[in-house]
Design an enzyme around this catalytic site. Structure first.
Site, PDB file in Angstrom:
ATOM      1  CB  VAL A 127      -1.429  50.823   7.128  1.00 17.40           C
ATOM      2  CG1 VAL A 127      -2.600  51.549   6.474  1.00 17.40           C
ATOM      3  CG2 VAL A 127      -0.180  51.696   7.096  1.00 17.40           C
ATOM      4  CE  LYS A 168       4.395  54.125  -0.084  1.00 19.84           C
ATOM      5  NZ  LYS A 168       4.655  54.058   1.355  1.00 19.84           N
ATOM      6  CE  LYS A 182       5.462  57.792   0.117  1.00 16.97           C
ATOM      7  NZ  LYS A 182       5.936  58.181   1.439  1.00 16.97           N
ATOM      8  N   GLY A 184       6.007  53.795  13.871  1.00 19.52           N
ATOM      9  CA  GLY A 184       5.290  53.227  12.721  1.00 19.52           C
ATOM     10  C   GLY A 184       5.424  54.053  11.460  1.00 19.52           C
ATOM     11  N   GLY A 191       2.368  56.817   9.358  1.00 19.69           N
ATOM     12  CA  GLY A 191       1.730  56.373  10.602  1.00 19.69           C
ATOM     13  C   GLY A 191       0.448  55.617  10.293  1.00 19.69           C
TER      14      GLY A 191
HETATM   15  P1  NAP Z   1       3.708  46.371   8.147  1.00 23.60           P
HETATM   16  O1  NAP Z   1       3.441  47.006   9.447  1.00 23.60           O
HETATM   17  O2  NAP Z   1       5.027  45.742   7.897  1.00 23.60           O
HETATM   18  O3  NAP Z   1       2.550  45.274   7.889  1.00 23.60           O
HETATM   19  C1  NAP Z   1       2.599  44.355   6.836  1.00 23.60           C
HETATM   20  C2  NAP Z   1       1.483  43.331   7.026  1.00 23.60           C
HETATM   21  O4  NAP Z   1       1.491  42.450   5.909  1.00 23.60           O
HETATM   22  C3  NAP Z   1       1.648  42.465   8.277  1.00 23.60           C
HETATM   23  O5  NAP Z   1       0.396  42.253   8.875  1.00 23.60           O
HETATM   24  C4  NAP Z   1       2.188  41.126   7.720  1.00 23.60           C
HETATM   25  O6  NAP Z   1       1.770  40.001   8.454  1.00 23.60           O
HETATM   26  C5  NAP Z   1       1.526  41.100   6.368  1.00 23.60           C
HETATM   27  N1  NAP Z   1       2.269  40.314   5.400  1.00 23.60           N
HETATM   28  C6  NAP Z   1       3.562  40.478   5.022  1.00 23.60           C
HETATM   29  N2  NAP Z   1       3.876  39.573   4.062  1.00 23.60           N
HETATM   30  C7  NAP Z   1       2.768  38.827   3.850  1.00 23.60           C
HETATM   31  C8  NAP Z   1       2.455  37.746   2.997  1.00 23.60           C
HETATM   32  N3  NAP Z   1       3.350  37.242   2.147  1.00 23.60           N
HETATM   33  N4  NAP Z   1       1.203  37.230   3.045  1.00 23.60           N
HETATM   34  C9  NAP Z   1       0.277  37.733   3.895  1.00 23.60           C
HETATM   35  N5  NAP Z   1       0.509  38.774   4.731  1.00 23.60           N
HETATM   36  C10 NAP Z   1       1.743  39.313   4.694  1.00 23.60           C
HETATM   37  O7  NAP Z   1       3.480  47.416   6.924  1.00 23.60           O
HETATM   38  P2  NAP Z   1       2.714  48.813   6.982  1.00 23.60           P
HETATM   39  O8  NAP Z   1       3.596  49.857   7.542  1.00 23.60           O
HETATM   40  O9  NAP Z   1       1.354  48.623   7.534  1.00 23.60           O
HETATM   41  O10 NAP Z   1       2.632  49.142   5.409  1.00 23.60           O
HETATM   42  C11 NAP Z   1       1.705  48.502   4.575  1.00 23.60           C
HETATM   43  C12 NAP Z   1       1.667  49.219   3.229  1.00 23.60           C
HETATM   44  O11 NAP Z   1       1.268  50.561   3.450  1.00 23.60           O
HETATM   45  C13 NAP Z   1       3.018  49.311   2.511  1.00 23.60           C
HETATM   46  O12 NAP Z   1       2.800  49.244   1.118  1.00 23.60           O
HETATM   47  C14 NAP Z   1       3.537  50.681   2.886  1.00 23.60           C
HETATM   48  O13 NAP Z   1       4.415  51.219   1.934  1.00 23.60           O
HETATM   49  C15 NAP Z   1       2.241  51.449   2.892  1.00 23.60           C
HETATM   50  N6  NAP Z   1       2.256  52.654   3.708  1.00 23.60           N
HETATM   51  C16 NAP Z   1       2.669  52.611   4.991  1.00 23.60           C
HETATM   52  C17 NAP Z   1       2.647  53.764   5.749  1.00 23.60           C
HETATM   53  C18 NAP Z   1       3.118  53.791   7.172  1.00 23.60           C
HETATM   54  O14 NAP Z   1       3.182  54.890   7.729  1.00 23.60           O
HETATM   55  N7  NAP Z   1       3.414  52.679   7.800  1.00 23.60           N
HETATM   56  C19 NAP Z   1       2.187  54.958   5.177  1.00 23.60           C
HETATM   57  C20 NAP Z   1       1.758  54.963   3.835  1.00 23.60           C
HETATM   58  C21 NAP Z   1       1.789  53.790   3.119  1.00 23.60           C
HETATM   59  P3  NAP Z   1       2.228  39.764   9.990  1.00 23.60           P
HETATM   60  O15 NAP Z   1       1.447  40.794  10.785  1.00 23.60           O
HETATM   61  O16 NAP Z   1       1.809  38.381  10.294  1.00 23.60           O
HETATM   62  O17 NAP Z   1       3.702  39.996  10.034  1.00 23.60           O
HETATM   63  N1  HSE Z   2       7.707  55.198   5.376  1.00 24.89           N
HETATM   64  C1  HSE Z   2       6.893  56.182   4.747  1.00 24.89           C
HETATM   65  C2  HSE Z   2       7.266  57.550   5.285  1.00 24.89           C
HETATM   66  C3  HSE Z   2       5.438  55.906   5.033  1.00 24.89           C
HETATM   67  O1  HSE Z   2       8.053  57.636   6.223  1.00 24.89           O
HETATM   68  O2  HSE Z   2       6.771  58.542   4.768  1.00 24.89           O
HETATM   69  C4  HSE Z   2       4.558  56.627   4.096  1.00 24.89           C
HETATM   70  O3  HSE Z   2       4.656  56.148   2.810  1.00 24.89           O
END
Ligand code: NAP
Ligand code: HSE
Length: 427
Positions: free
Chosen positions: A15, A105, A205, A187, A303
């Site tokens: 994200v 969340k 959620k 993703g 995503g």
């Molecule tokens: P992700 O792809 O795992 O990315 C996490 C990022 O945080 C990476 O850039 C990582 O660094 C960095 N990070 C992890 N630990 C850290 C620390 N201690 N200090 C500094 N940076 C740190 O996660 P994501 O899927 O983008 O999700 C991020 C948030 O959005 C979460 O709360 C998730 O629940 C929420 N979310 C995600 C989605 C989805 O579809 N993916 C949808 C809705 C909400 P590196 O790049 O160096 O590893």
């Molecule tokens: N992993 C979560 C999902 C991302 O699949 O809906 C959105 O919070």
């Protein structure tokens, strides 16, 4: 850019990388919408050496404490995930009077009220549209558009990964592990997919939605939860046989006496129901309210780009508030509603069991249900599901009564251990 609003991004993964890209590429558009430049001053990550196409490496830092220590930040955007260290970073940012935008969340479902207290004390914003159902605007409609109404129920599909997996298993007979790997590649899944497949993500959620909808505090521990990992090919076959599909449904309800229930369970959904038509990683949320009636929100629930859309909306609104002065909304949890224990929540159930195929067994099984005051709607014995596989559809009944019935059923000589329960959504 001395007059700019300074934004720090924590996290540049699925994200965060999309949010960074839009902040960098669309800065003129965003400036026009806010009335002030939004300047991305730094991006905190774990590993500054990872390749990040399109991102100037001079923006990257692994020293989050030093970044938050700058004290000139207007907005901190947290896209790291998990409870710690994200929670400490957000407390530090809010205490330093930066507004916060987060998609976390998991953190909000355990520490939301305390974070809101800090935001309120420091007169800054805490926005979290992306925390529930990705791109779908649902937090702002509940917090603002519907705040004059009385919401009685919020239910739907709030996890994209499990919707994607269940659909592939149902349509293609695909293997659970293979589909999970695809969801991760796209993703959709959380860093640890247990959060998705065991229902923790959807339960977090549901806690957020129930708290907002009913103006009370609901935390993760208040939400009943069951994931999809125990669903078997037999369950999917039984759903097909009943003219249903299986979805991981979140339900938050306000009872007539003002108490609240919230839970997330794999549920049989009739194919004629609108939720049955929610495909891939799409999410859908139904809201029922006293005056507006029934509302449905649908869109991409996971995503990078869809979630970034919701994050960017929050950044623009927090930036506008910052540019004009007042902070936005704070927590509206003025009720102290009783949470109904999940065992006492009623639902229709599909109960399946292996039985000895001989006269009198059905009568014995029916007696057990009657003893626990569970009324039966239909009984099936489909030869395709195994000669002695019995499926029983109940009328709405309490989970506690169903659990007691299952214990008694499993003591019958004619019934094998391993009786399973799946909730069934009303048509
Ligand atoms: P992700 O792809 O795992 O990315 C996490 C990022 O945080 C990476 O850039 C990582 O660094 C960095 N990070 C992890 N630990 C850290 C620390 N201690 N200090 C500094 N940076 C740190 O996660 P994501 O899927 O983008 O999700 C991020 C948030 O959005 C979460 O709360 C998730 O629940 C929420 N979310 C995600 C989605 C989805 O579809 N993916 C949808 C809705 C909400 P590196 O790049 O160096 O590893
Ligand atoms: N992993 C979560 C999902 C991302 O699949 O809906 C959105 O919070």
């Amino acid at each position: 850019m001395s007059n700019s609003l300074k934004v720090a991004l924590l996290g540049c993964g699925t994200v965060g990388s999309q949010v960074a890209q839009v902040l960098l590429d669309q800065s003129d558009e965003l400036k026009a919408r806010v009335g002030r430049e939004i300047e991305l001053v730094a991006i905190a990550v774990r590993d500054i050496n990872k390749p990040r196409p399109g991102i100037d490496s001079a923006l990257l830092t692994a020293d989050v404490e030093a970044l938050l220590g700058r004290r000139d930040l207007d907005i901190v955007v947290e896209l790291i995930g998990d409870i710690e260290p994200a929670g400490s970073y957000l407390r530090a940012a809010l205490s330093a009077r930066a507004s916060v935008v987060t998609a976390n969340k998991a953190l909000l479902a355990v520490a939301g009220p305390s974070l809101f207290e800090i935001a309120e004390a420091n007169k800054v914003d805490l926005y979290y549209e992306a925390a529930v159902a990705g791109a779908i605007p649902i937090i702002r409609p509940l917090r603002e558009s519907l705040v004059g109404d009385q919401i009685t129920s919020v239910k739907g599909i709030v996890n994209g990964t499990t919707n994607f997996i269940l659909e592939k298993m149902y349509n293609d007979g695909a293997d659970y592990q293979d589909v999970l790997a695809q969801a991760q590649l796209l993703g959709y899944a959380e860093a640890d997919p247990t959060a998705d497949v065991e229902g923790f993500d959807a339960a977090a959620k549901a806690a957020i939605l129930a708290g907002l909808a009913f103006h009370t505090q609901v935390v993760l521990d208040d939400v009943g939860r069951e994931g999809i990992t125990n669903l078997s090919a037999d369950d999917i076959a039984a759903a097909k046989d009943m003219g249903c599909t299986i979805k991981l449904l979140a339900r938050c309800d306000l009872a007539d006496d003002g108490s609240v229930s919230a839970g997330v369970y794999p549920t049989m959904v009739p194919l004629s129901h609108p939720l049955a038509g929610v495909h891939d990683a799409y999410n859908a949320i139904f809201v029922e309210s006293r005056y507006a009636g029934h509302l449905m929100f649908m869109g991409k629930g996971a995503g990078g780009a869809p979630t970034a859309s919701a994050v960017l909306g929050d950044i623009v609104i927090a930036a506008r508030n910052r540019a004009r002065g007042p902070a936005g909304l704070h927590l509206s949890a003025y009720h102290q509603r009783k949470i109904i224990p999940n065992d006492l929540v009623c639902s229709k159930f599909y109960v399946s069991m292996n039985v000895v195929d001989k006269p009198g067994v059905l009568a014995e099984v029916a007696k057990v249900f009657a003893r626990h005051e569970v009324s039966l709607q239909a009984v099936r014995q489909n030869p395709d599901l195994g000669a002695a596989r019995l499926g029983v559809m109940t009328h709405p009944a309490r989970l506690s009564d169903l659990k007691a019935a299952v214990i008694d059923l499993e003591t019958l000589d004619a019934v094998s251990a391993g009786v399973t329960l799946i909730r069934v959504e009303e048509e």
